[in-house]
Design an enzyme around this catalytic site. Structure first.
Site, PDB file in Angstrom:
ATOM      1  N   HIS A  55       0.833  -1.216   0.000  1.00 26.68           N
ATOM      2  CA  HIS A  55       0.000   0.000   0.000  1.00 26.68           C
ATOM      3  C   HIS A  55       0.864   1.262   0.000  1.00 26.68           C
ATOM      4  O   HIS A  55       1.740   1.410   0.853  1.00 26.68           O
ATOM      5  CB  HIS A  55      -0.878  -0.034   1.257  1.00 26.68           C
ATOM      6  CG  HIS A  55      -1.886   1.060   1.343  1.00 26.68           C
ATOM      7  ND1 HIS A  55      -2.133   1.742   2.513  1.00 26.68           N
ATOM      8  CD2 HIS A  55      -2.734   1.581   0.419  1.00 26.68           C
ATOM      9  CE1 HIS A  55      -3.099   2.616   2.319  1.00 26.68           C
ATOM     10  NE2 HIS A  55      -3.475   2.562   1.049  1.00 26.68           N
ATOM     11  N   GLU A  63      -3.961   4.070  -8.323  1.00 26.83           N
ATOM     12  CA  GLU A  63      -5.235   4.644  -7.854  1.00 26.83           C
ATOM     13  C   GLU A  63      -5.329   6.087  -8.344  1.00 26.83           C
ATOM     14  O   GLU A  63      -4.520   6.942  -7.970  1.00 26.83           O
ATOM     15  CB  GLU A  63      -5.358   4.592  -6.328  1.00 26.83           C
ATOM     16  CG  GLU A  63      -6.758   5.079  -5.940  1.00 26.83           C
ATOM     17  CD  GLU A  63      -6.959   5.347  -4.463  1.00 26.83           C
ATOM     18  OE1 GLU A  63      -6.259   4.776  -3.611  1.00 26.83           O
ATOM     19  OE2 GLU A  63      -7.859   6.167  -4.173  1.00 26.83           O
ATOM     20  N   HIS A  72      -1.230  11.346  -1.960  1.00 26.19           N
ATOM     21  CA  HIS A  72      -2.507  10.840  -1.455  1.00 26.19           C
ATOM     22  C   HIS A  72      -3.522  11.955  -1.204  1.00 26.19           C
ATOM     23  O   HIS A  72      -4.647  11.914  -1.689  1.00 26.19           O
ATOM     24  CB  HIS A  72      -2.284  10.043  -0.169  1.00 26.19           C
ATOM     25  CG  HIS A  72      -3.551   9.501   0.413  1.00 26.19           C
ATOM     26  ND1 HIS A  72      -4.363  10.231   1.263  1.00 26.19           N
ATOM     27  CD2 HIS A  72      -4.173   8.313   0.245  1.00 26.19           C
ATOM     28  CE1 HIS A  72      -5.413   9.517   1.598  1.00 26.19           C
ATOM     29  NE2 HIS A  72      -5.333   8.337   0.995  1.00 26.19           N
TER      30      HIS A  72
HETATM   31  O1  G3P Z   1      -6.333   1.657  -3.390  1.00 28.86           O
HETATM   32  C1  G3P Z   1      -6.840   1.296  -2.169  1.00 28.86           C
HETATM   33  C2  G3P Z   1      -6.515   2.246  -1.035  1.00 28.86           C
HETATM   34  O2  G3P Z   1      -5.305   2.883  -1.263  1.00 28.86           O
HETATM   35  C3  G3P Z   1      -7.598   3.246  -0.836  1.00 28.86           C
HETATM   36  O3  G3P Z   1      -7.391   4.054   0.271  1.00 28.86           O
HETATM   37  O4  G3P Z   1      -6.995   6.314   1.146  1.00 28.86           O
HETATM   38  O5  G3P Z   1      -5.156   4.665   1.124  1.00 28.86           O
HETATM   39  O6  G3P Z   1      -5.917   5.673  -0.993  1.00 28.86           O
HETATM   40  P1  G3P Z   1      -6.328   5.230   0.388  1.00 28.86           P
HETATM   41 MG    MG Z   2      -4.682   4.582  -2.432  1.00 32.71          MG
END
Ligand code: G3P
Ligand code: MG
Length: 248
Positions: free
Chosen positions: A16, A118, A58
């Site tokens: 992540h 993303e 982010h």
């Molecule tokens: O892509 C899944 C996840 O990253 C979504 O949450 O807020 O960490 O981008 P966030």
């Molecule tokens: Mg994400």
């Protein structure tokens, strides 16, 4: 069509934001840290600079993870590229820059790391971001053996990505799965449902597979929970716990 018919060259375990919390999120240093722990797929967040350059960040604003302030799209890429995106995490990463999507693509292709991009637009820039990120990804990964998977919480961004580059695979992200999720995924021609792990159980994963969709989930960090998700055949597990969860 069953989910087993989808072309799915991706490993199950996905780091992540590059390396969870072990390195400054969404930087090349994070990608390297995930890779060093055996991760062969990374998830990261992409938005547009004020002059339309796709780069990794982010939040809508620069304050939490960089030396800059205010909305991310208030600065040009030339200005963003001078910011420090590492010091907030720890002194060892001071001076780490924000990366362009282009830099991450070159590194990922060279190191055989698959990418889950993303699409994370700042408010009001959903359509432009979806289209620009998809077009950039198409050009950057042209000829690569594994193409990136695009995902977004924004249906507008995913629709724009599909119009710009229909062939790049898409996953729809949901904090909470809506009752009409199958219709929504079908409309956007997505290949996967991507949701908070607390939304899943064995029956929902099986139903998604039966409906012809892969399933990804974020962000389980407990090994027992991750084992349970793997036992349910969740296809992509996006975790911060890259020092605890073995990616094989
Ligand atoms: O892509 C899944 C996840 O990253 C979504 O949450 O807020 O960490 O981008 P966030
Ligand atoms: Mg994400």
């Amino acid at each position: 069509m069953s989910s087993s018919e989808i072309a799915w060259p991706y490993p199950r375990y996905i780091a992540h934001r590059g390396a969870g919390k072990l390195a400054p999120e969404n930087t090349l240093a994070a990608m390297r840290a995930g890779h060093a722990r055996g991760y062969r797929m990374v998830e990261f967040d992409v938005k547009l600079s004020g002059d339309g350059v796709p780069f990794l960040l982010h939040d809508d604003t620069l304050d939490r993870t960089t030396s800059g302030h205010g909305r991310a799209d208030a600065l040009t890429w030339a200005e963003l590229s001078k910011l420090d995106a590492g010091r907030w995490h720890s002194p060892a990463f001071a001076g780490e820059p924000l990366p362009m999507l282009e830099q991450i693509a070159h590194w990922a292709i060279a190191n055989d790391v698959a990418c889950n991009i993303e699409i994370k637009p700042v408010p009001g820039c959903e359509r432009a971001t979806g289209a620009a990120v998809a077009l950039d990804a198409l050009a950057l990964w042209r000829g690569a053996s594994v193409q990136p998977l695009l995902s977004s919480f924004s249906e507008v961004a995913l629709a724009a990505a599909r119009s710009a580059v229909p062939d790049l695979q898409r996953a729809m992200l949901y904090e909470h799965i809506p009752t009409d999720w199958k219709d929504r995924l079908a409309r956007l021609e997505c290949v996967a449902l991507d949701t908070d792990y607390r939304e899943l159980d064995a029956a929902i994963v099986a139903a998604a597979h039966q409906a012809g969709y892969k399933v990804l989930t974020y962000t389980p960090n407990d090994p027992a929970l991750v084992s349970r998700l793997a036992a349910w055949n969740v296809d992509g597990i996006i975790t911060d716990a890259i020092d605890v969860i073995r990616p094989d």
